[in-house]
Design a protein around this motif. Structure first.
Motif, mmCIF file in Angstrom:
data_model
loop_
_atom_site.group_PDB
_atom_site.id
_atom_site.type_symbol
_atom_site.label_atom_id
_atom_site.label_comp_id
_atom_site.label_asym_id
_atom_site.label_seq_id
_atom_site.Cartn_x
_atom_site.Cartn_y
_atom_site.Cartn_z
ATOM 1 N N TYR A 92 0.835 -1.194 0.000
ATOM 2 C CA TYR A 92 0.000 0.000 0.000
ATOM 3 C C TYR A 92 0.874 1.249 0.000
ATOM 4 C CZ TYR A 92 1.029 0.703 4.967
ATOM 5 O OH TYR A 92 1.669 0.927 6.148
ATOM 6 N N ILE A 95 -1.409 8.314 -0.092
ATOM 7 C CA ILE A 95 -1.449 9.348 -1.125
ATOM 8 C C ILE A 95 -2.007 10.665 -0.580
ATOM 9 C CG2 ILE A 95 -1.622 7.698 -3.024
ATOM 10 C CD1 ILE A 95 -4.623 8.128 -3.057
ATOM 11 N N ASP A 147 -9.071 -1.888 -1.610
ATOM 12 C CA ASP A 147 -8.765 -0.567 -2.181
ATOM 13 C C ASP A 147 -9.976 0.361 -2.107
ATOM 14 O OD1 ASP A 147 -7.054 1.281 -3.589
ATOM 15 O OD2 ASP A 147 -8.283 0.887 -5.356
ATOM 16 N N GLN A 151 -9.953 3.977 0.358
ATOM 17 C CA GLN A 151 -9.859 5.266 -0.337
ATOM 18 C C GLN A 151 -10.189 6.458 0.568
ATOM 19 O OE1 GLN A 151 -12.118 5.240 -3.975
ATOM 20 N NE2 GLN A 151 -10.602 4.007 -5.086
ATOM 21 N N LYS A 156 -3.777 4.084 -1.006
ATOM 22 C CA LYS A 156 -3.951 3.330 -2.236
ATOM 23 C C LYS A 156 -3.374 1.934 -2.052
ATOM 24 C CE LYS A 156 -4.683 2.477 -6.604
ATOM 25 N NZ LYS A 156 -6.064 2.287 -7.104
ATOM 26 N N LEU A 158 -1.931 -1.185 -3.592
ATOM 27 C CA LEU A 158 -1.275 -1.463 -4.872
ATOM 28 C C LEU A 158 -1.373 -2.930 -5.272
ATOM 29 C CD1 LEU A 158 1.913 0.709 -4.288
ATOM 30 C CD2 LEU A 158 -0.193 1.333 -5.475
#
Length: 307
Positions: A92, A95, A147, A151, A156, A158
């Motif tokens: 992860y 962000i 995911d 949010q 995020k 991955l």
């Protein structure tokens, strides 16, 4: 003057201390959140920043790089009531530092619990064979669900990978026996198929051999019949020539015919398979005379042809 100097020195010292307390250097790959009187005000990006000491406070220092989280092993029951041991790993990245700091108290614990609960849900909806053979399906489902859920936290997801899925030992042994039985079954099928093909090829070869042998006998019989026919035609012509010679009063033709029959009988006796010793007198003069008669017959036939 001395008191003023002391005051200046104290003021300068406090200013220097406050300056050092207000200067913040954020490392690459990190973001810091700043609170003023307990309320979030801004996020510090990598580089040098100045805040108000005693007013602005660094609340969270967050790593913005991709992070790997191990999911502890779990005992999960499949749809066909098989108890398996499964663990995984989650990749992860943060962000949005503010959301990661204030939308959830402990986002790592949240990601871990989300993964575990969804892992149980996905594996519980599949039979054991599907669980062992469709890891990509499980990974894709977990990635999508986690995911979407993370949010709002500014995180995020991955990748999600299942590391190990270990069935109970008795199931492993049963699966091993099943695989061995399946391999033995395939081996027997291949052996039977090979034997069948060999029998078919052998039968086909024997059939071709019989056909070729029959064809050879047919051709031999045809050639034998043709040779007998030609021999019969030649013998008929010879007898006709002898009959013409006899009618013309040439008795040597009769001797020739007798000599030919005589020599054929001798040849059959000599080549007989059950003979031991063959002793018989031969009238050489009679045979030579017959051969002389053949010569005269040939001359007479040639003369008659010219006429």
């Amino acid at each position: 003057m001395n008191e003023f100097a002391i005051f200046v020195f104290i003021f300068l010292g406090m200013a220097i201390v406050l300056l050092f307390l207000g200067v913040k250097s954020v490392s690459q790959g990190e973001q810091w959140t700043v609170e003023r009187f307990g309320k979030y005000t801004k996020t510090l990006d990598p580089g040098l920043h100045l805040i108000i000491p005693a007013v602005d406070v660094i609340s969270r220092k967050l790593n913005m790089r991709e992070t790997v989280m191990d999911i502890p092993a779990q005992n999960v029951i499949t749809k066909d009531n098989a108890n398996v041991h499964a663990d995984g790993v989650v990749f992860y990245q943060i962000i949005n530092a503010a959301q990661a700091a204030y939308q959830i108290r402990n986002f790592e614990s949240g990601i871990e619990n989300l993964t575990i609960s969804n892992l149980r849900s996905v594996i519980g909806s599949m039979v054991l064979d599907e669980v062992l053979s469709k890891r990509n399906v499980i990974n894709a489902h977990l990635l999508r669900v986690i995911d979407d859920a993370s949010q709002p936290w500014g995180i995020k997801i991955l990748r999600v990978d299942i590391k190990d899925i270990i069935p109970p030992q008795d199931l492993v042994e049963a699966m091993g026996r099943q695989m061995k039985a399946e391999r033995d079954k395939r081996a027997l099928i291949l052996e039977a198929e090979s034997y069948r093909q060999a029998e078919i090829l052998q039968a086909e070869g024997e059939r071709q051999a019989v056909i070729l042998e029959a064809e050879a006998r047919k051709n031999a019989a045809f050639r034998d019949a043709e040779s007998r026919e030609r021999f019969a035609q030649a013998e008929a012509k010879a007898i006709k020539a002898i009959s013409v010679a006899v009618n013309n009063g040439n008795l040597q033709a009769v001797n020739y015919l007798i000599a030919i029959r005589y020599m054929g009988a001798v040849n059959r006796l000599a080549t007989s398979a059950n003979h031991k010793v063959l002793l018989m007198p031969l009238e050489t003069a009679g045979i030579i005379g017959a051969l002389g008669g053949i010569k005269d017959i040939i001359k007479n036939a040639a003369f008659a042809k010219k006429i």
